[in-house]
Structures are given as structure tokens and as C-alpha cells.
Write a protein that holds these residues in place. Structure first.
Motif, short mmCIF file in Angstrom:
data_model
loop_
_atom_site.label_atom_id
_atom_site.label_comp_id
_atom_site.label_asym_id
_atom_site.label_seq_id
_atom_site.Cartn_x
_atom_site.Cartn_y
_atom_site.Cartn_z
N VAL A 29 1.68 9.85 -14.59
CA VAL A 29 0.70 8.80 -14.58
C VAL A 29 1.47 7.48 -14.80
CG1 VAL A 29 -1.17 7.98 -15.99
CG2 VAL A 29 -1.12 10.39 -15.56
N GLY A 30 2.30 7.68 -15.55
CA GLY A 30 3.59 6.36 -15.76
C GLY A 30 3.67 5.50 -14.78
N HIS A 31 3.91 6.38 -13.34
CA HIS A 31 4.75 6.23 -12.20
C HIS A 31 3.85 5.50 -11.59
CE1 HIS A 31 8.65 8.77 -14.04
NE2 HIS A 31 9.17 7.97 -12.91
N ARG A 32 2.84 6.34 -10.69
CA ARG A 32 1.14 5.91 -10.50
C ARG A 32 1.15 4.22 -10.82
NH1 ARG A 32 -2.17 11.60 -10.39
NH2 ARG A 32 -0.88 12.70 -8.76
N LEU A 33 0.68 4.11 -12.36
CA LEU A 33 0.59 2.90 -12.82
C LEU A 33 1.70 1.87 -12.49
CD1 LEU A 33 -0.49 3.82 -15.70
CD2 LEU A 33 -2.43 3.43 -14.01
N MET A 34 2.78 2.25 -13.15
CA MET A 34 4.01 0.95 -12.24
C MET A 34 4.03 1.17 -10.72
SD MET A 34 6.98 1.43 -10.66
CE MET A 34 7.30 3.35 -10.48
N GLY A 35 3.24 1.92 -10.23
CA GLY A 35 3.42 1.96 -8.50
C GLY A 35 2.68 0.74 -8.31
N LEU A 36 1.28 0.44 -8.74
CA LEU A 36 0.24 -0.36 -8.43
C LEU A 36 0.82 -1.82 -9.54
CD1 LEU A 36 -3.54 1.18 -10.00
CD2 LEU A 36 -2.32 0.50 -7.27
N VAL A 54 0.97 -1.29 0.27
CA VAL A 54 -0.10 0.31 -0.25
C VAL A 54 1.04 1.48 0.66
CG1 VAL A 54 -1.57 1.44 1.12
CG2 VAL A 54 -2.39 -0.86 1.25
N LEU A 55 1.56 1.30 1.01
CA LEU A 55 2.79 2.16 1.07
C LEU A 55 3.28 2.90 -0.34
CD1 LEU A 55 3.61 1.85 4.50
CD2 LEU A 55 2.99 4.16 3.99
N PHE A 56 3.62 1.27 -1.20
CA PHE A 56 5.24 1.96 -2.45
C PHE A 56 4.10 2.27 -3.92
CE2 PHE A 56 6.12 0.53 -6.06
CZ PHE A 56 8.24 0.73 -6.02
#
Length: 460
Positions: free
Chosen positions: A198-205, A106-108
Motif C-alpha cells: 500500500v505504501g509503495h502504491r501511494l508513493m508511485g502516485l 502512468v507506467l510508473f
């Protein structure tokens, strides 16, 4: 020159009672999806995320990557002490795998959420920098509560040095797979989804999903494993650290491994910069990862056989020397064809696989040495110090690389695409990716002088 004593670590077949089932070996090793992803992706993407997406200067970004993890130098030994004193029906370690692993996922996601956006031109970076610093601090703390109990488990599941080496072979192989998947796919996701925030948010998921899978596999896969006897430890943290300080093999090994982790992390932090400003191919980042990690999937059993023949310490030295020489040779990257660059990087991967295997295989031997010497089993304390040091090394590497970029005049960006750099800045990228980590990894071998885990009998 005085000869360096070497540990006699030729494997002896363990008794059947000391063998672990394939389910336990594989289940435990799949926890490397968590440790591999967290050890790889922030080291690979956080620094360029700060400099080329949020617009933070390279020097400040390097400090930002370093500072939150400095907390773990204190936190990890405390976590080890807490887990040593935990008593549940699941054992002392496994509850932390489940709780901390899921929290970490979750924190990542939060770490790369960027709710305050990039730093505006001429504006203050305080909000963006503060958010990342706090998120990274919390993420690193959750990781400490996963990693310290996780690394403690092999020394308690079996008393056989050979079986521990066999476990580490599985773990390093799956760790290489985790690094391969997270390190190659994460930047690919960022690029193919438009880059930027946006790309980094999707990578985080995506990375969080890997962490959840690894957590559940490690927790349920070790359900039938022996949990060992976690004996009463020293009454205070200070007393426990005195015990650690009295274990010379551990002191020597952890010093070497931590310094080498710094060098490897400096190279990891520079992969995207190396692709952009030395190879001039932004899409090369996943391929660079495939090249450096793929050999480990094949050569780890070979390194284990080398260790059985030469001893773990000689194997460690040979692997580290290979890693150092290949990294130093990579200084020639701007002058040679790209296929030779990738060949040198493959040799780096070969050396890195052995360096990781022997470092991790020698750690349980140092813990067993202390148990034989003191009669107490305090794996959590030793692994707490080990992971604190390794975490510090993994933070120092990007910090050092960031300062090298700052020294050579690297220009930051808020577009999600790296700015055009001067030839001087490109030289800084090259040296930070090659010469600096090669020197760090090579010099660290000096710590191994006189390493042995043989217990000297007390005088009559």
C-alpha cells in the motif's frame, strides 16, 4: 609520465542573439523533475521493494533491476534517430517530451502496483517477478522517448558553449531539487502510510504527479526557444553509430560518465540498506538524501566558477576525486559518530554536484565538436548513445549491489520490514555502499586521459 592534454574551456560571454530567456532556461530545466524522479526513485526503492516487500532474493532482484534497462542500450540510439528525423510545427524534440512524459507517469504507477502481491513462503516468484520485469521494461522505454529528445535540445537551442554551461547550471540545480524532493519524500510516504504494498502504491502516485508537472513545464517552457536546424543524418543506424565511434571526445566522455553512473547508482541502491543495517535507523533514509543532495543546491554555481577558472575537464576531475575520496572514507561509518557520517555524506554531495555539472556541460561540447568536424548536426544520435549508456550504468549499479548482498548472505522479507541480518551480511551492505562505488568512480577517471574537443585542421 606524459602530460594529459586539457580542454581550454574558459567561458566567453556569448552574443545577445545566443542568450536564452530565463523562461526557456527554467522551463527546460524543470524537465529534470521527470529525469530526476525516474533516475532516483527506482534506484533507491525498487531493489529493497523487491527484497523486503515482495520477498525476492537479493541476487534475483539485482538482475531484475538490470535486465529491463539493458533494452535501453538498443532503444535509446533508435529513439535518437527517430527524433532526428521528426518534423512537426513544435520542432523535432518537444512532441516526445509531452507524449512520453505523460505515458511514463502512468507506467510508473503500474510499476509499484504489485497486483500479484508478495511471494508466498516457499512459493514461486514467477508472477511477481514477471510483472515487475514487464512494467519496468515499458517504463524504461517511455523514459527513453522523453530523455533522448530532452538531452538533445541544448545543443540545438544555442551555439554558445558558455550559454550551454549556463543552461546546465540551471538544469543541475533543478535536477538536484528533483532528486531531493523525490528521494527524500518517496521513502517518507512509504513509511508513513504503513509501508508494504500500500505504501509503495501511494508513493508511485506522488512520483507520477512530479513527472506530470515536469513534463508540462518542459513542454510549455520551451515553446519560444530556438529549435535549431536538425540536419539530415546518416542513412542508417549503423552509419550513425560509426559517426559516434569516430568522435573520440564523445567516446572518452561517455565511457567515464557511464562507469561513474554505475558507481553512483550502486550507492543509491544501498541507501535504505545502509540506514537499516549500518546506522540501524530505518527513518534515516530521507535525512541521508537531504544530506547528500542539499549541497548541490548551493555549490553548483561554485563548481561553474571553478570550471571557468580551471577548465571543465580539470573541474570534472576535481569533483570526481572529491566524490571518490569521501565515499571511500565512509567505510569508517560503523566506527565514528553519526554526525561525522553525515559530514562525509555532505562532502559526497559536494563532489557529486560537480561531477554531474561537468559531465553534462561537456556533452554539448562533444556534439558541437562533431558538427564542426563533419558539418552535420546529429544531436539525437549522440544523446541517444549517451542516455543508453547512462541508463545501463544506472541499472548496473543496483545489479552490482544486489550481487554483493547475495554474496554476503542477505536475507529477504515479505513483511515490508527488512529481516534481521548477520554481521557478515551487514558488512556486505557497508562495502557495497562505500568501497565498491568509490573504486568504480575513481577508476573511471582513467578514461579522461587525452580528452580534448579541439578540432585538428586537416592537412593541406
Amino acid at each position: 609520465m606524459e602530460a594529459v592534454p586539457m580542454q581550454n574551456s574558459v567561458a566567453v560571454a556569448p552574443a545577445d542573439s545566443e542568450l536564452l530567456s530565463p523562461r526557456v532556461r527554467i522551463g527546460y530545466s524543470l524537465g529534470s523533475l521527470v529525469t530526476g524522479a525516474f533516475g532516483t526513485v527506482p534506484g533507491l526503492l525498487l531493489l529493497p521493494y523487491l527484497t523486503d516487500t515482495l520477498g525476492v532474493s537479493a541476487g534475483l532482484a539485482g538482475l531484475l533491476v538490470l535486465a529491463p534497462k539493458a533494452w535501453d542500450v538498443v532503444a535509446n540510439p533508435l529513439v535518437g534517430r527517430v527524433s532526428d528525423r521528426t518534423h512537426t510545427r513544435w520542432g523535432a524534440r518537444r512532441p516526445y517530451l509531452l507524449g512520453a512524459g505523460l505515458t511514463l507517469a502512468v507506467l510508473f504507477v503500474a510499476l509499484f502496483a504489485a497486483p500479484f502481491g508478495p511471494v508466498p513462503p516457499g512459493g514461486s516468484p514467477v508472477l511477481a517477478v514477471s510483472y515487475v520485469a514487464v512494467a519496468f521494461l515499458l517504463t524504461a522505454t517511455a523514459f527513453a522517448f522523453f530523455q533522448v529528445p530532452y538531452v538533445s535540445m541544448p545543443a540545438e537551442m544555442t551555439d554558445s558553449a558558455a550559454e550551454r554551461t549556463r543552461m546546465m547550471t540551471w538544469r543541475v540545480g533543478l535536477l538536484a531539487t528533483a532528486i531531493l524532493v523525490s528521494g527524500a519524500v518517496a521513502p517518507w510516504i512509504v513509511d508513513t502510510t504503513g509501508g508494504g504494498i500500500v505504501g509503495h502504491r501511494l508513493m508511485g502516485l506522488f512520483v507520477a504527479a512530479l513527472m506530470v508537472i515536469g513534463t508540462l513545464c518542459a513542454f510549455y517552457g520551451t515553446a519560444t526557444a530556438p529549435i535549431g536546424a536538425v540536419q539530415a543524418s546518416e542513412p542508417s543506424l549503423r552509419a550513425q553509430l560509426k559517426v559516434v565511434a569516430a568522435n573520440r571526445p564523445f567516446r572518452v566522455l561517455v565511457a567515464c560518465f557511464v562507469v561513474q553512473a554505475t558507481g553512483v547508482a550502486a550507492m543509491l541502491a544501498g541507501v535504505q540498506y545502509f540506514a537499516d543495517h549500518v546506522l540501524h535507523d530505518h527513518g534515516a533514509t530521507p535525512l541521508l538524501f537531504l544530506t547528500v543532495v542539499s549541497p548541490a543546491l548551493v555549490v553548483t554555481p561554485l563548481w561553474r566558477r571553478i570550471g571557468e577558472r580551471l577548465g571543465k575537464v580539470r573541474g570534472y576531475i576535481l569533483a570526481s576525486a572529491t566524490l571518490t575520496a569521501a565515499t571511500l572514507a565512509l567505510v569508517t561509518a560503523p566506527l565514528v559518530p553519526h554526525f561525522l557520517v553525515y559530514a562525509m555524506i555532505a562532502v559526497i554531495g559536494f563532489g557529486y554536484a560537480g561531477q554531474q555539472l561537468f559531465g553534462l556541460a561537456l556533452l554539448p561540447d562533444c556534439i558541437a565538436y562533431d558538427t564542426a568536424r563533419t558539418g552535420k548536426r546529429q544531436a539525437g544520435v549522440f544523446t541517444g548513445v549517451w542516455t543508453a549508456g547512462e541508463t545501463l550504468g544506472l541499472a548496473l549499479g543496483p545489479g552490482i549491489f544486489g550481487q554483493v548482498l547475495q554474496l554476503f548472505g542477505y536475507v529477504s522479507s515479505t513483511t515490508g520490514v527488512s529481516a534481521v541480518q548477520t554481521s557478515h551480511a551487514e558488512l556486505g551492505v557497508l562495502l557495497g555502499f562505500t568501497l565498491v562505488p568509490a573504486v568504480i568512480v575513481g577508476v573511471a577517471l582513467l578514461f579522461l586521459r587525452g580528452f580534448t574537443t579541439e578540432v585538428v585542421p586537416a592537412a593541406a
